[in-house]
Design an enzyme around this catalytic site. Structure first.
Site, PDB file in Angstrom:
ATOM      1  N   TYR A 290      11.826  -2.164  -4.119  1.00 24.90           N
ATOM      2  CA  TYR A 290      11.611  -0.749  -4.376  1.00 24.90           C
ATOM      3  C   TYR A 290      12.863  -0.156  -5.006  1.00 24.90           C
ATOM      4  CZ  TYR A 290       7.473  -0.601  -1.307  1.00 24.90           C
ATOM      5  OH  TYR A 290       6.236  -0.782  -0.752  1.00 24.90           O
TER       6      TYR A 290
ATOM      7  N   ASP B 153       2.310   5.054  -0.258  1.00 22.35           N
ATOM      8  CA  ASP B 153       1.859   6.336   0.286  1.00 22.35           C
ATOM      9  C   ASP B 153       1.540   7.346  -0.812  1.00 22.35           C
ATOM     10  OD1 ASP B 153       1.961   5.919   3.032  1.00 22.35           O
ATOM     11  OD2 ASP B 153       4.134   6.225   3.077  1.00 22.35           O
TER      12      ASP B 153
ATOM     13  N   ARG C 210       0.854  -1.177   0.000  1.00 26.42           N
ATOM     14  CA  ARG C 210       0.000   0.000   0.000  1.00 26.42           C
ATOM     15  C   ARG C 210       0.891   1.229   0.000  1.00 26.42           C
ATOM     16  NH1 ARG C 210      -3.555  -1.984   4.902  1.00 26.42           N
ATOM     17  NH2 ARG C 210      -1.502  -2.801   5.361  1.00 26.42           N
TER      18      ARG C 210
ATOM     19  N   ARG D 284      12.040   5.086   2.652  1.00 28.26           N
ATOM     20  CA  ARG D 284      12.299   6.528   2.640  1.00 28.26           C
ATOM     21  C   ARG D 284      13.200   6.940   3.797  1.00 28.26           C
ATOM     22  NH1 ARG D 284       6.384   8.930   2.310  1.00 28.26           N
ATOM     23  NH2 ARG D 284       7.554  10.810   2.922  1.00 28.26           N
TER      24      ARG D 284
END
Lengths: 246, 246
Positions: B112, B52, B50, B199
């Site tokens: 990612y 952001d 999910r 992040r």
């Protein structure tokens, strides 16, 4: 008087093209407005190439002359970038050049890249930044056919009716096609190009790539020296000005 | 009942994130609306991750179940892509899977990519699609320090206060940093990640890259197991979900 050479990157999507237009925003106008806001001078910004509406640049070369103010090149670049926001235009290099250096007339070579995304799904990140072609393309056949166009030819077939060049004869130095997964890239280089020449050549190469044309059809279209013999003019979306040589 | 697995590409800029939100557009809602318009069924679309607000995906994996209609996967994909316009969301693969295949719970690995553009000039094409870092980054030092984080650790320092995971202990399989001209790319892979983990790790690696932190500072931040020890949380702009393993 100080003459500055700029290297400029821009996303052409929101613009009517490089050149100042009465009826919509242009890259030239955006930069000239920033120059005027910084220096108070209404300088003209001359570019190596006048890209059409929706065409992009990774490294357009341009120059301008300032009469009363003479900022350091780095400071000029930083100020222009701050004033250009939020337009998708960035000055990525700025330096002082001799008074006889002209971005357009001193330029001895221009290169373009054309990006084709060869897939069925609609574009997301690359909407307006590439031409989506759904039919499978044979990039090898496109590259082989492209070599027919390399060299000195009368490119009337590949020339817009609005082209203002004195002669349709140009020398094409390079026209390469390569594939990287879904991306089919066309690299074109010449001293100068006719109006719409790259897009017209790419449009015909795609006809070769999807099997509608043979290499012989492309050769016949070139030999016809007739705009009516053009197979297809590719959309502006995929076209990038990538470099100028001096 | 037919279960379909989708592979989805999306530009996260206009969305509040993957998950359906009361207060703004989400990728999930866009796809569910397209499914309902095509089939009349209010199916839930479950994703592997999910993401952001402002985070992108090159290949998000998801599934949905249809009860009364059972279109061919190709037809479902084509219809969804037509109905998703003009949202920057594209279904790039669609296939039928067994009823126990779950995009989230069957997933055994997620990867990612984080894109940093290391330059002074503002971003044009990549505005909202990368993090611009002005200070010169030492990508080699970032890569070396990143290896401290690889392996099984308590990642509390790198975890959002809103994280809903049962445990802060995760096994990071890969964290590589490489430079290609102005682009600094971070590749991260794990079975699963904590909320904001990528992040937060990238933010701290940038502090190493620009010299504010040493590798020892990064090791100390990890050992602290304290969100207050975090150096910096990188913006969503540069983050892409690039793949899921099953």
């Amino acid at each position: 008087m100080t003459r500055y050479a700029l290297t400029i990157e821009y996303d052409g999507r929101p613009f009517m093209g490089w050149q100042r237009q009465a009826h919509g925003p242009s890259v030239q106008e955006a930069i000239e407005r920033a120059v005027e806001r910084m220096t108070g001078e209404a300088a003209t910004v001359h570019a190596a190439g006048r890209t059409d509406a929706g065409v992009h640049a990774l490294a357009m070369r341009a120059h301008l002359e300032l009469v009363t103010k003479h900022p350091e090149p780095f400071r000029l670049m930083e100020a222009l970038n701050a004033l250009l926001r939020p337009d998708p235009v960035a000055v990525i290099d700025c330096r002082i050049v001799p008074d006889d250096w002209h971005a357009r007339f001193s330029c001895t070579g221009r290169s373009y890249e054309y990006r084709i995304v060869n897939r069925r799904a609609p574009l997301t990140f690359e909407a307006g930044l590439a031409w989506r072609v759904v039919q499978p393309l044979d990039a090898g056949a496109m590259h082989a056919a492209a070599q027919i166009l390399v060299g000195r030819h009368d490119f009337t077939t590949f020339r817009s009716v609005h082209c203002q060049a004195d002669s349709p004869v140009k020398t094409l130095d390079r026209l390469d096609v390569e594939r990287d997964a879904d991306l089919v890239l066309v690299h074109a280089a010449a001293r100068s190009f006719l109006h719409h020449q790259v897009r017209s050549m790419v449009g015909c190469l795609v006809m070769v790539g999807d099997g509608r044309w043979t290499a012989a059809d492309l050769a016949a279209a070139l030999a016809a020296r007739d705009r009516a013999a053009l197979g297809h003019n590719a959309p502006p979306d995929g076209l990038y000005f990538v470099g100028a040589r001096y």
